[in-house]
Write an enzyme that holds these catalytic residues in place. Sequence first.
Site, PDB file in Angstrom:
ATOM      1  N   LYS A   1       0.703  -1.157  -0.009  1.00 49.66           N
ATOM      2  CA  LYS A   1       0.206   0.020   0.242  1.00 49.66           C
ATOM      3  C   LYS A   1       0.872   1.124   0.070  1.00 49.66           C
ATOM      4  O   LYS A   1       0.360   2.445  -0.076  1.00 49.66           O
ATOM      5  CB  LYS A   1      -0.921  -0.012   1.212  1.00 49.66           C
ATOM      6  CG  LYS A   1      -2.070  -1.194   1.409  1.00 49.66           C
ATOM      7  CD  LYS A   1      -2.966  -0.939   2.489  1.00 49.66           C
ATOM      8  CE  LYS A   1      -2.274  -1.266   3.780  1.00 49.66           C
ATOM      9  NZ  LYS A   1      -3.382  -1.128   4.944  1.00 49.66           N
TER      10      LYS A   1
ATOM     11  N   LYS B   1       3.122   2.027   2.329  1.00 49.46           N
ATOM     12  CA  LYS B   1       2.966   2.546   3.740  1.00 49.46           C
ATOM     13  C   LYS B   1       3.926   1.946   4.564  1.00 49.46           C
ATOM     14  O   LYS B   1       4.410   0.718   4.364  1.00 49.46           O
ATOM     15  CB  LYS B   1       1.653   2.104   4.144  1.00 49.46           C
ATOM     16  CG  LYS B   1       1.174   2.538   5.751  1.00 49.46           C
ATOM     17  CD  LYS B   1      -0.368   2.305   5.945  1.00 49.46           C
ATOM     18  CE  LYS B   1      -0.643   2.677   7.323  1.00 49.46           C
ATOM     19  NZ  LYS B   1      -2.154   2.373   7.759  1.00 49.46           N
TER      20      LYS B   1
END
Lengths: 151, 151
Positions: free
Chosen positions: B43, B45
């Site tokens: 993602k 992240k």
Amino acid sequence: MKRIITYGTFDLFHIGHLNLLKRLAAMGELTVAVSTDTFNEGKGKKTIIPFEQRLAIVEGCRYVHRAIAEESWEQKVEDIKKYQIDTFVIGDDWQGKFDFLKDHCEVIYLPRTEGISTTSLKTSLGFLKNINKDELFKALDILETLRNDLA
Amino acid sequence: MKRIITYGTFDLFHIGHLNLLKRLAAMGELTVAVSTDTFNEGKGKKTIIPFEQRLAIVEGCRYVHRAIAEESWEQKVEDIKKYQIDTFVIGDDWQGKFDFLKDHCEVIYLPRTEGISTTSLKTSLGFLKNINKDELFKALDILETLRNDLA
């Protein structure tokens, strides 16, 4: 079951704190005294996370039977009596410093485990990258502002 | 007693996480799925604290019945069946996104509480002081190094 007590700051709760609490809980029913912001100020010590939050997070840990405030150097004998403590445990960086409590309970100095500590976590911010003093002070300044924001 | 599940990252465990877990535990027996580092990478992240430590700290919370790994977007239906979940709860920033789970259990979007979040905590490092982009990138670089040090 023995009653255990320890004292600490528990800033930025991390795996080192968790493992310590787990280890102490294996020894008996665990009381944890968390230093207040006022007490820390008197030692020239500042935390990132304010006292009420540090206390709540320690209380939220399944290994902790009871969390209380540490407000002074002198309260230990009183705590030991009040909570009928059998064993006082503290890191061995305090070796010998609390031998006077042996009149009241067993005193154990626990060898520090390797790895993460709040201090190393904080100093890492400055020293890992070999940043200079000005940059370190700036980082500390940011942390201070962040702390006030969280308070 | 109802069985509740939620999903999250739980980086830099703080009072907002604690209050959320407490609130969910009041609804029933709580299963928490903690996102793995690999899932987060997909993602784009990054966390400060590595997965194994984030998982251990969530597991250490007295309000959590069970902590599991979140490794993919697709596992939710499987988790709901496996743990016989009655209620899936997620923040209302995801409003509507998980309505497809209503075939399997109740779906609740929880209003975000005011105050601290990991994202605000991290961005605070940069923005509170109105530091410039270069300085923000430097701060993120330090955090990245710190993360690797903790891994």
